[in-house]
Design a protein around this motif. Structure first.
Motif, PDB file in Angstrom:
ATOM      1  N   ARG A 142     -42.109 163.556  35.287  1.00  0.00           N
ATOM      2  CA  ARG A 142     -42.374 162.542  36.052  1.00  0.00           C
ATOM      3  C   ARG A 142     -42.587 161.222  35.582  1.00  0.00           C
ATOM      4  N   ALA A 143     -42.159 160.276  36.156  1.00  0.00           N
ATOM      5  CA  ALA A 143     -42.141 158.830  35.668  1.00  0.00           C
ATOM      6  C   ALA A 143     -42.865 157.766  36.606  1.00  0.00           C
ATOM      7  N   PRO A 174     -40.241 158.267  40.759  1.00  0.00           N
ATOM      8  CA  PRO A 174     -40.660 156.967  40.459  1.00  0.00           C
ATOM      9  C   PRO A 174     -41.893 156.528  41.466  1.00  0.00           C
ATOM     10  N   PHE A 175     -41.961 156.909  42.677  1.00  0.00           N
ATOM     11  CA  PHE A 175     -42.938 156.237  43.861  1.00  0.00           C
ATOM     12  C   PHE A 175     -43.688 157.317  44.074  1.00  0.00           C
ATOM     13  N   SER A 217     -32.889 158.025  32.425  1.00  0.00           N
ATOM     14  CA  SER A 217     -32.389 158.124  33.702  1.00  0.00           C
ATOM     15  C   SER A 217     -33.576 158.170  34.734  1.00  0.00           C
ATOM     16  N   VAL A 218     -33.352 157.879  35.689  1.00  0.00           N
ATOM     17  CA  VAL A 218     -34.419 158.043  36.947  1.00  0.00           C
ATOM     18  C   VAL A 218     -34.070 158.712  37.943  1.00  0.00           C
ATOM     19  N   ALA A 219     -34.507 159.911  38.501  1.00  0.00           N
ATOM     20  CA  ALA A 219     -33.885 160.591  39.751  1.00  0.00           C
ATOM     21  C   ALA A 219     -35.066 160.260  40.812  1.00  0.00           C
ATOM     22  N   VAL A 220     -34.305 159.540  41.922  1.00  0.00           N
ATOM     23  CA  VAL A 220     -35.284 158.821  42.890  1.00  0.00           C
ATOM     24  C   VAL A 220     -34.457 159.396  44.266  1.00  0.00           C
ATOM     25  N   HIS A 227     -31.683 150.813  50.658  1.00  0.00           N
ATOM     26  CA  HIS A 227     -32.902 151.249  49.736  1.00  0.00           C
ATOM     27  C   HIS A 227     -31.936 151.519  48.068  1.00  0.00           C
ATOM     28  N   LEU A 228     -31.116 152.238  48.160  1.00  0.00           N
ATOM     29  CA  LEU A 228     -30.233 152.657  46.812  1.00  0.00           C
ATOM     30  C   LEU A 228     -29.841 151.318  46.400  1.00  0.00           C
TER      31      LEU A 228
END
Ligand SMILES: NC(=O)c1ccc[n+]([C@@H]2O[C@H](COP(=O)([O-])OP(=O)(O)OC[C@H]3O[C@@H](n4cnc5c(N)ncnc54)[C@H](OP(=O)(O)O)[C@@H]3O)[C@@H](O)[C@H]2O)c1
Length: 260
Positions: A142-143, A174-175, A217-220, A227-228
């Motif tokens: 988690r980030a 991330p959120f 990298s961040v998986a969102v 939004h992307l």
């Protein structure tokens, strides 16, 4: 692809265990153009999903993923191994090593290009790493601003212990799963940016997630192309690392003696 996104992340259990088939059916012709990662570890069970680190089930799940996707994934994560290990004491040390060996064997057989470990709660894994067992090429943790001090410290320790300097580190959620949670109305993440006037609050939170903990990298998740696009635009932002460090010190001070 039009926005420059080149990686897709999914999991065998997403979309009621139909995510691979849905991806292949919806965008099978485009999949070869993306780096594709997925996760194994959850299986359909009588009460929904059940978790397992059984090497035979893991190997079959990787095989099934390649079949359902119509191509071998570039990366397969062992999904939240801590889930089963909590109940498996005192054999959890061996169980984790056997699961790692199973994914390593699947990669060696060409069922996926590489394998990794995705962990929601990395703390229980810290004392279970067997340095003689195969090591993951990537970790996913988690980030972002909603991750607590204990989890951030455990993620850093896991990265150092498992793949220091050699593996790829991914951040996720991330959120914290939602940008409409009340907490996001109470804070302005632009305080973490060097030049904080150009990006939106959502962009600032996303950009800062790359440093809490430090990830490549961040998986969102998003269902909204606009939004992307906004998130891709956030990558130009620069994070003030002194502020990140100060934030982590404050988190540690606040959580001393409390769980995340
Ligand atoms: N290991 C695990 O147990 C686990 C669990 C959960 C997730 N994950 C990983 O983490 C990834 C992301 O997780 P997630 O989707 O649950 O959480 P997330 O990425 O933290 O949040 C997703 C939410 O953010 C919103 N959002 C995204 N960009 C936005 C923008 N520019 N403006 C406004 N809202 C925005 C999305 O709404 P819209 O759809 O409206 O854009 C969606 O509701 C997953 O794909 C997976 O790889 C892993």
């Amino acid at each position: 692809m039009d926005l420059g996104v080149t990686a897709l992340d999914t999991s065998s259990n997403y979309f009621d265990f139909r995510s691979h088939q849905m991806l292949a059916r919806t965008a099978g012709d485009l999949l070869p153009k993306f780096t594709l990662s997925t996760k194994v570890g959850y299986f359909p069970g009588p009460d929904g999903a059940e978790h397992s680190l059984d090497p035979i089930r893991l190997h079959s799940a990787v095989e099934q993923a390649a079949k359902d996707l119509g191509r071998e994934p570039d990366l397969v994560f062992l999904h939240n191994p801590e889930h089963s290990l909590r109940e498996a004491a005192p054999h959890h040390h061996d169980l984790l090593a056997q699961a790692c060996t199973a994914l390593d064997a699947a990669a060696a057989k060409g069922l996926c290009a590489a394998w990794g470990v995705a962990s929601w709660d990395p703390a229980p894994l810290l004392h279970l790493i067997d340095t003689t067992a195969p090591r993951p090429a990537a970790l996913m943790v988690r980030a972002g601003l909603l991750v607590g001090a204990r989890t951030l410290d455990a993620a850093d320790a896991l990265i150092n212990a498992w793949c220091p300097g050699v593996g790829t580190v991914w951040g996720m959620t991330p959120f914290g799963g939602s940008t409409s949670a009340p907490v996001w109305d109470r804070i302005d993440p632009r305080v973490f940016l060097r030049n904080n006037s150009r990006l939106s609050r959502v962009q600032a939170a996303f950009r800062t997630a790359y440093h809490l903990p430090q990830v490549d990298s961040v998986a969102v998740g998003t269902d909204e192309p606009a939004h992307l696009s906004e998130l891709v635009g956030a990558l130009a932002g620069e994070v003030e690392m002194r502020t990140v460090q100060e934030y982590r010190n404050l988190l540690r001070a606040r959580s001393r003696g409390q769980p995340d």
